[in-house]
Write a protein that holds these residues in place. Structure first.
Motif, PDB file in Angstrom:
ATOM      1  N   VAL A  41      22.569  -9.077   3.867  1.00 47.81           N
ATOM      2  CA  VAL A  41      21.532  -8.916   4.891  1.00 47.81           C
ATOM      3  C   VAL A  41      21.492  -7.474   5.387  1.00 47.81           C
ATOM      4  CG1 VAL A  41      20.882  -9.574   7.238  1.00 47.81           C
ATOM      5  CG2 VAL A  41      21.551 -11.330   5.599  1.00 47.81           C
ATOM      6  N   TYR A  42      22.658  -6.861   5.557  1.00 46.17           N
ATOM      7  CA  TYR A  42      22.714  -5.467   6.014  1.00 46.17           C
ATOM      8  C   TYR A  42      22.045  -4.542   5.000  1.00 46.17           C
ATOM      9  CZ  TYR A  42      24.719  -0.991   7.415  1.00 46.17           C
ATOM     10  OH  TYR A  42      24.890   0.316   7.782  1.00 46.17           O
ATOM     11  N   ARG A  43      22.360  -4.724   3.735  1.00 47.34           N
ATOM     12  CA  ARG A  43      21.750  -3.879   2.699  1.00 47.34           C
ATOM     13  C   ARG A  43      20.247  -4.104   2.623  1.00 47.34           C
ATOM     14  NH1 ARG A  43      26.099  -4.407  -2.329  1.00 47.34           N
ATOM     15  NH2 ARG A  43      27.794  -3.180  -1.342  1.00 47.34           N
ATOM     16  N   TYR A  44      19.834  -5.364   2.770  1.00 47.98           N
ATOM     17  CA  TYR A  44      18.395  -5.654   2.718  1.00 47.98           C
ATOM     18  C   TYR A  44      17.660  -4.948   3.855  1.00 47.98           C
ATOM     19  CZ  TYR A  44      14.061  -8.243   3.367  1.00 47.98           C
ATOM     20  OH  TYR A  44      12.748  -8.588   3.540  1.00 47.98           O
ATOM     21  N   ASN A  45      18.181  -5.042   5.071  1.00 46.36           N
ATOM     22  CA  ASN A  45      17.532  -4.401   6.213  1.00 46.36           C
ATOM     23  C   ASN A  45      17.575  -2.878   6.106  1.00 46.36           C
ATOM     24  OD1 ASN A  45      16.783  -6.763   7.734  1.00 46.36           O
ATOM     25  ND2 ASN A  45      18.933  -7.048   8.236  1.00 46.36           N
ATOM     26  N   ARG A  46      18.674  -2.351   5.562  1.00 42.78           N
ATOM     27  CA  ARG A  46      18.766  -0.899   5.405  1.00 42.78           C
ATOM     28  C   ARG A  46      17.768  -0.401   4.365  1.00 42.78           C
ATOM     29  NH1 ARG A  46      21.568   3.123   2.618  1.00 42.78           N
ATOM     30  NH2 ARG A  46      22.318   4.831   3.948  1.00 42.78           N
ATOM     31  N   ASP A  47      17.715  -1.079   3.216  1.00 42.03           N
ATOM     32  CA  ASP A  47      16.746  -0.681   2.188  1.00 42.03           C
ATOM     33  C   ASP A  47      15.318  -0.842   2.693  1.00 42.03           C
ATOM     34  OD1 ASP A  47      18.893  -0.186   0.552  1.00 42.03           O
ATOM     35  OD2 ASP A  47      18.765  -2.109  -0.511  1.00 42.03           O
ATOM     36  N   ASN A  48      15.058  -1.909   3.444  1.00 43.88           N
ATOM     37  CA  ASN A  48      13.725  -2.126   3.993  1.00 43.88           C
ATOM     38  C   ASN A  48      13.357  -1.039   4.992  1.00 43.88           C
ATOM     39  OD1 ASN A  48      11.298  -3.424   4.366  1.00 43.88           O
ATOM     40  ND2 ASN A  48      12.087  -4.858   5.879  1.00 43.88           N
ATOM     41  N   PHE A  49      14.341  -0.604   5.785  1.00 45.33           N
ATOM     42  CA  PHE A  49      14.113   0.462   6.763  1.00 45.33           C
ATOM     43  C   PHE A  49      13.709   1.766   6.075  1.00 45.33           C
ATOM     44  CE2 PHE A  49      15.851   4.091   9.105  1.00 45.33           C
ATOM     45  CZ  PHE A  49      15.204   3.951  10.318  1.00 45.33           C
ATOM     46  N   PHE A  50      14.455   2.152   5.042  1.00 41.55           N
ATOM     47  CA  PHE A  50      14.139   3.408   4.353  1.00 41.55           C
ATOM     48  C   PHE A  50      12.870   3.288   3.522  1.00 41.55           C
ATOM     49  CE2 PHE A  50      18.700   4.177   5.154  1.00 41.55           C
ATOM     50  CZ  PHE A  50      18.599   5.419   5.739  1.00 41.55           C
ATOM     51  N   TYR A  51      12.577   2.088   3.036  1.00 43.03           N
ATOM     52  CA  TYR A  51      11.316   1.907   2.302  1.00 43.03           C
ATOM     53  C   TYR A  51      10.123   2.065   3.245  1.00 43.03           C
ATOM     54  CZ  TYR A  51       7.706  -0.352  -0.503  1.00 43.03           C
ATOM     55  OH  TYR A  51       6.557  -0.628  -1.190  1.00 43.03           O
ATOM     56  N   ASP A  52      10.231   1.497   4.439  1.00 42.65           N
ATOM     57  CA  ASP A  52       9.161   1.666   5.429  1.00 42.65           C
ATOM     58  C   ASP A  52       9.006   3.129   5.823  1.00 42.65           C
ATOM     59  OD1 ASP A  52       8.689  -1.024   5.376  1.00 42.65           O
ATOM     60  OD2 ASP A  52       9.893  -1.474   7.151  1.00 42.65           O
ATOM     61  N   ARG A  53      10.119   3.827   6.000  1.00 39.38           N
ATOM     62  CA  ARG A  53      10.036   5.243   6.360  1.00 39.38           C
ATOM     63  C   ARG A  53       9.444   6.072   5.223  1.00 39.38           C
ATOM     64  NH1 ARG A  53      12.283   6.972  11.129  1.00 39.38           N
ATOM     65  NH2 ARG A  53      12.316   5.179  12.534  1.00 39.38           N
ATOM     66  N   LYS A  54       9.718   5.684   3.986  1.00 37.30           N
ATOM     67  CA  LYS A  54       9.124   6.386   2.848  1.00 37.30           C
ATOM     68  C   LYS A  54       7.615   6.204   2.830  1.00 37.30           C
ATOM     69  CE  LYS A  54       9.476   6.767  -2.194  1.00 37.30           C
ATOM     70  NZ  LYS A  54      10.140   6.226  -3.411  1.00 37.30           N
ATOM     71  N   LEU A  55       7.160   4.968   3.079  1.00 42.70           N
ATOM     72  CA  LEU A  55       5.722   4.719   3.148  1.00 42.70           C
ATOM     73  C   LEU A  55       5.089   5.475   4.324  1.00 42.70           C
ATOM     74  CD1 LEU A  55       5.509   0.893   2.382  1.00 42.70           C
ATOM     75  CD2 LEU A  55       5.091   2.800   0.830  1.00 42.70           C
ATOM     76  N   ARG A  56       5.814   5.552   5.428  1.00 41.85           N
ATOM     77  CA  ARG A  56       5.305   6.294   6.595  1.00 41.85           C
ATOM     78  C   ARG A  56       5.173   7.775   6.270  1.00 41.85           C
ATOM     79  NH1 ARG A  56       8.169   8.704  10.871  1.00 41.85           N
ATOM     80  NH2 ARG A  56       6.925   8.994  12.759  1.00 41.85           N
ATOM     81  N   LEU A  57       6.142   8.321   5.542  1.00 45.57           N
ATOM     82  CA  LEU A  57       6.062   9.723   5.145  1.00 45.57           C
ATOM     83  C   LEU A  57       4.857   9.971   4.239  1.00 45.57           C
ATOM     84  CD1 LEU A  57       7.212  12.591   4.980  1.00 45.57           C
ATOM     85  CD2 LEU A  57       8.706  11.800   3.135  1.00 45.57           C
ATOM     86  N   LYS A  58       4.630   9.067   3.280  1.00 45.74           N
ATOM     87  CA  LYS A  58       3.469   9.214   2.395  1.00 45.74           C
ATOM     88  C   LYS A  58       2.167   9.125   3.184  1.00 45.74           C
ATOM     89  CE  LYS A  58       5.605   7.467  -1.855  1.00 45.74           C
ATOM     90  NZ  LYS A  58       5.543   6.424  -2.923  1.00 45.74           N
ATOM     91  N   ALA A  59       2.117   8.223   4.172  1.00 43.90           N
ATOM     92  CA  ALA A  59       0.909   8.107   4.998  1.00 43.90           C
ATOM     93  C   ALA A  59       0.666   9.384   5.807  1.00 43.90           C
ATOM     94  CB  ALA A  59       1.027   6.898   5.924  1.00 43.90           C
ATOM     95  N   GLU A  60       1.728   9.969   6.348  1.00 50.41           N
ATOM     96  CA  GLU A  60       1.590  11.212   7.108  1.00 50.41           C
ATOM     97  C   GLU A  60       1.108  12.356   6.212  1.00 50.41           C
ATOM     98  OE1 GLU A  60       1.868  11.900  10.249  1.00 50.41           O
ATOM     99  OE2 GLU A  60       2.605   9.977  11.023  1.00 50.41           O
ATOM    100  N   LEU A  61       1.673  12.461   5.013  1.00 51.12           N
ATOM    101  CA  LEU A  61       1.246  13.517   4.092  1.00 51.12           C
ATOM    102  C   LEU A  61      -0.199  13.310   3.641  1.00 51.12           C
ATOM    103  CD1 LEU A  61       4.459  13.881   1.885  1.00 51.12           C
ATOM    104  CD2 LEU A  61       3.735  15.303   3.810  1.00 51.12           C
ATOM    105  N   LYS A  62      -0.581  12.054   3.424  1.00 49.52           N
ATOM    106  CA  LYS A  62      -1.969  11.776   3.035  1.00 49.52           C
ATOM    107  C   LYS A  62      -2.921  12.111   4.172  1.00 49.52           C
ATOM    108  CE  LYS A  62      -4.623  10.344  -0.253  1.00 49.52           C
ATOM    109  NZ  LYS A  62      -4.647  11.039  -1.566  1.00 49.52           N
ATOM    110  N   LEU A  63      -2.506  11.831   5.401  1.00 49.79           N
ATOM    111  CA  LEU A  63      -3.332  12.186   6.553  1.00 49.79           C
ATOM    112  C   LEU A  63      -3.499  13.701   6.655  1.00 49.79           C
ATOM    113  CD1 LEU A  63      -4.847  11.226   9.065  1.00 49.79           C
ATOM    114  CD2 LEU A  63      -2.675  11.300  10.315  1.00 49.79           C
ATOM    115  N   GLN A  64      -2.444  14.448   6.372  1.00 54.94           N
ATOM    116  CA  GLN A  64      -2.553  15.908   6.367  1.00 54.94           C
ATOM    117  C   GLN A  64      -3.524  16.384   5.288  1.00 54.94           C
ATOM    118  OE1 GLN A  64      -1.390  18.187   8.380  1.00 54.94           O
ATOM    119  NE2 GLN A  64      -0.185  16.814   9.678  1.00 54.94           N
TER     120      GLN A  64
END
Length: 210
Positions: A41-64
């Motif tokens: 469960v810890y690994r799942y939540n950690r991987d999910n956290f970084f996956y969401d942050r990766k998508l957020r980074l892509k969204a920010e770069l696309k907005l730029q």
């Protein structure tokens, strides 16, 4: 009778020891299963956290990228509008130069008959001189308008409509550190999917509590 009693005691002790050993093994199995489940469960939540942050980074770069494309469209619109004024001024300048040349030819080579009245000759001179002055003034104003349009275009492109370059704080806001996951609450780190609700709800509760 004594031997039977000893056998019963030894059998009871053996049974008790076996039961204790069985309980110990069961507890070890349960502890191992719980540890494996918590790790998963810890690994799942950690991987999910970084996956969401990766998508957020892509969204920010696309907005730029969208902002830069929008600024480029604005700059093209400014160039088109200013070039329209410059083109009109160039056309006016060409026509006025041609008219001024014909006026100078009339002024220098145009001759009236010898018996022309004085008032008619004075009117011809005044009208030719006025036309020459008006054409010179229109040429000067056309040149001034073209230069002013180019100057205003340079001012708009260099001061008002610039490309939206992100600042250092904006770049830092898009970046995610590995220690950001450690700042989450324990129930967010060990959230069981579908059984303990959505991660967004827990994040909103944590933000509201803070």
């Amino acid at each position: 009778f004594g031997s039977s009693k000893q056998w019963l005691q030894s059998h009871a002790q053996a049974t008790l020891a076996h039961a204790r050993q069985t309980d110990t093994v069961a507890m070890d199995c349960l502890a191992g299963t719980a540890a494996l489940g918590a790790t998963g469960v810890y690994r799942y939540n950690r991987d999910n956290f970084f996956y969401d942050r990766k998508l957020r980074l892509k969204a920010e770069l696309k907005l730029q990228d969208f902002r830069i494309s929008q600024a480029k469209l604005w700059r093209e619109d400014i160039r088109d509008l200013i070039s329209l004024s410059e083109y009109k001024m160039h056309v006016y300048l060409l026509v006025n130069v041609l008219l001024l040349g014909h006026t100078i030819v009339i002024w220098c080579q145009g001759k009236l008959p010898w018996n022309t009245p004085d008032w008619l000759m004075a009117g011809e001179v005044i009208s030719t001189s006025g036309a020459m002055m008006c054409l010179l003034l229109s040429i000067w104003m056309a040149m001034h308008a073209a230069v002013a349009a180019q100057s205003y275009e340079a001012r708009l492109l260099t001061q008002l409509v610039r490309l939206p370059i992100p600042s250092w704080n904006e770049v830092e806001a898009c970046r995610t550190n590995a220690s950001d996951f450690e700042k989450l609450r324990t129930d967010q780190m060990f959230r069981v999917p579908w059984a303990m609700g959505w991660q967004e709800q827990r994040a909103q509760r944590a933000a509201a509590a803070a």
